[in-house]
Design a protein around this motif. Sequence first.
Motif, mmCIF file in Angstrom:
data_model
loop_
_atom_site.group_PDB
_atom_site.id
_atom_site.type_symbol
_atom_site.label_atom_id
_atom_site.label_comp_id
_atom_site.label_asym_id
_atom_site.label_seq_id
_atom_site.Cartn_x
_atom_site.Cartn_y
_atom_site.Cartn_z
ATOM 1 N N TRP A 15 -27.281 30.731 79.794
ATOM 2 C CA TRP A 15 -26.736 31.607 80.884
ATOM 3 C C TRP A 15 -25.295 30.911 81.519
ATOM 4 C CZ3 TRP A 15 -24.508 35.945 81.685
ATOM 5 C CH2 TRP A 15 -23.849 36.293 82.989
ATOM 6 N N PRO A 16 -25.465 29.837 82.103
ATOM 7 C CA PRO A 16 -24.163 29.415 82.644
ATOM 8 C C PRO A 16 -22.897 28.960 81.687
ATOM 9 C CG PRO A 16 -26.343 28.182 83.503
ATOM 10 C CD PRO A 16 -26.573 28.735 82.125
ATOM 11 N N PHE A 17 -23.275 28.729 80.452
ATOM 12 C CA PHE A 17 -22.168 28.277 79.665
ATOM 13 C C PHE A 17 -21.681 29.644 78.857
ATOM 14 C CE2 PHE A 17 -25.559 26.954 76.825
ATOM 15 C CZ PHE A 17 -25.099 27.500 75.526
ATOM 16 N N VAL A 21 -17.955 31.355 79.069
ATOM 17 C CA VAL A 21 -17.307 31.833 77.932
ATOM 18 C C VAL A 21 -16.809 33.206 77.812
ATOM 19 C CG1 VAL A 21 -17.458 32.179 75.183
ATOM 20 C CG2 VAL A 21 -18.290 29.985 76.480
ATOM 21 N N VAL A 22 -17.770 34.055 78.130
ATOM 22 C CA VAL A 22 -17.330 35.493 78.514
ATOM 23 C C VAL A 22 -16.407 35.620 79.535
ATOM 24 C CG1 VAL A 22 -18.503 37.634 78.930
ATOM 25 C CG2 VAL A 22 -19.605 36.301 77.251
ATOM 26 N N ALA A 23 -16.538 34.965 80.627
ATOM 27 C CA ALA A 23 -15.545 35.292 81.746
ATOM 28 C C ALA A 23 -14.271 35.045 81.536
ATOM 29 C CB ALA A 23 -16.068 34.514 83.070
ATOM 30 N N ALA A 24 -14.179 33.835 80.509
ATOM 31 C CA ALA A 24 -12.668 33.400 80.106
ATOM 32 C C ALA A 24 -12.092 34.414 79.250
ATOM 33 C CB ALA A 24 -12.987 32.151 79.164
ATOM 34 N N GLY A 25 -12.563 35.488 78.808
ATOM 35 C CA GLY A 25 -12.114 36.493 77.868
ATOM 36 C C GLY A 25 -11.107 36.276 76.901
ATOM 37 N N THR A 27 -12.602 35.350 73.468
ATOM 38 C CA THR A 27 -13.294 35.004 72.253
ATOM 39 C C THR A 27 -14.127 35.964 72.124
ATOM 40 O OG1 THR A 27 -14.948 33.438 73.203
ATOM 41 C CG2 THR A 27 -12.937 32.567 71.813
ATOM 42 N N TYR A 28 -14.959 36.812 73.125
ATOM 43 C CA TYR A 28 -15.623 37.931 72.877
ATOM 44 C C TYR A 28 -15.103 39.139 73.287
ATOM 45 C CZ TYR A 28 -19.532 35.115 70.921
ATOM 46 O OH TYR A 28 -20.207 34.489 69.972
ATOM 47 N N CYS A 29 -15.557 40.383 72.889
ATOM 48 C CA CYS A 29 -15.143 41.514 73.433
ATOM 49 C C CYS A 29 -16.197 42.041 74.363
ATOM 50 C CB CYS A 29 -15.390 42.439 71.987
ATOM 51 S SG CYS A 29 -14.091 42.401 70.737
ATOM 52 N N TRP A 30 -16.731 41.326 75.158
ATOM 53 C CA TRP A 30 -17.503 41.862 76.194
ATOM 54 C C TRP A 30 -16.494 41.779 77.553
ATOM 55 C CZ3 TRP A 30 -22.665 38.413 76.558
ATOM 56 C CH2 TRP A 30 -23.175 38.256 75.442
ATOM 57 N N THR A 31 -16.883 42.755 78.396
ATOM 58 C CA THR A 31 -16.343 42.717 79.922
ATOM 59 C C THR A 31 -16.517 41.215 80.420
ATOM 60 O OG1 THR A 31 -18.469 43.555 80.801
ATOM 61 C CG2 THR A 31 -16.780 45.145 80.163
ATOM 62 N N ARG A 32 -15.498 40.774 81.007
ATOM 63 C CA ARG A 32 -15.395 39.520 81.624
ATOM 64 C C ARG A 32 -16.398 39.420 82.547
ATOM 65 N NH1 ARG A 32 -9.300 37.828 81.581
ATOM 66 N NH2 ARG A 32 -10.054 35.842 82.299
ATOM 67 N N ASP A 33 -17.005 40.474 83.218
ATOM 68 C CA ASP A 33 -17.943 40.120 84.275
ATOM 69 C C ASP A 33 -19.292 40.851 83.844
ATOM 70 O OD1 ASP A 33 -17.407 42.985 84.087
ATOM 71 O OD2 ASP A 33 -16.956 43.223 86.229
ATOM 72 N N THR A 35 -23.025 41.078 83.478
ATOM 73 C CA THR A 35 -24.077 40.776 84.077
ATOM 74 C C THR A 35 -24.971 39.930 83.266
ATOM 75 O OG1 THR A 35 -25.440 42.666 83.784
ATOM 76 C CG2 THR A 35 -23.975 42.828 85.648
ATOM 77 N N GLU A 36 -25.871 39.002 83.999
ATOM 78 C CA GLU A 36 -27.085 38.175 83.410
ATOM 79 C C GLU A 36 -27.721 39.137 82.703
ATOM 80 O OE1 GLU A 36 -29.922 34.759 83.941
ATOM 81 O OE2 GLU A 36 -28.852 35.399 85.857
ATOM 82 N N GLU A 37 -28.277 40.260 83.188
ATOM 83 C CA GLU A 37 -29.343 41.176 82.540
ATOM 84 C C GLU A 37 -28.614 41.361 81.399
ATOM 85 O OE1 GLU A 37 -31.614 45.233 83.715
ATOM 86 O OE2 GLU A 37 -30.608 44.297 85.072
ATOM 87 N N ALA A 38 -27.505 42.154 81.369
ATOM 88 C CA ALA A 38 -26.880 42.643 80.171
ATOM 89 C C ALA A 38 -26.547 41.848 79.006
ATOM 90 C CB ALA A 38 -25.598 43.308 80.544
#
Length: 167
Positions: A15-17, A21-25, A27-33, A35-38
């Motif tokens: 989870w921490p890395f 990676v996701v928060a950097a926005g 490389t992934y089409c995820w929302t940058r925020d 949640t850990e659960e999602a």
Amino acid sequence: MEIREARDGDWEQIWPFLRDVVAAGETYCWTRDTTEEAAKAWWMGKTGGRVFVADDGGRVLGTAELHPNQPAAGGHVANAGFMVAPLAAGRGVGRALAGHVLEQAANEGFRAMQFNAVVETNHNAVSLWKSLGFTVLATVPASFRHPVHGFVGLHVMYRSLEAPRPE
């Protein structure tokens, strides 16, 4: 470094890395925020999926998830996602995970692997996939909003997993 199936308890190191990676926005089409659960549900819980980690003496340096690209009639083509801890970048973790995942996918009977959304500015990933035999089938223009480069394309990449037939 050992590539192995993810176990209970590995998520706490993933989870921490993954979050970073996701928060950097980039490389992934995820929302940058996200949640850990999602994130956990998406990464660890895909139907028909498996999750692997790169374990260096008990320290998880990267992770990959393997699953069918599509259900039912498209289920013979694999898809996968890869994330490496930034502190382990450039150490061959991504390549080791990729080799393992490709082997597992072939062993499970997948006939090919397809990536639906490789950000064209992710030069390390594009280079890795090309070096492992993937080709860019198409690039969907301006389909990813990069925080630095603006609108950039997403590559659809493909590689057969079938052994070449003798002539």
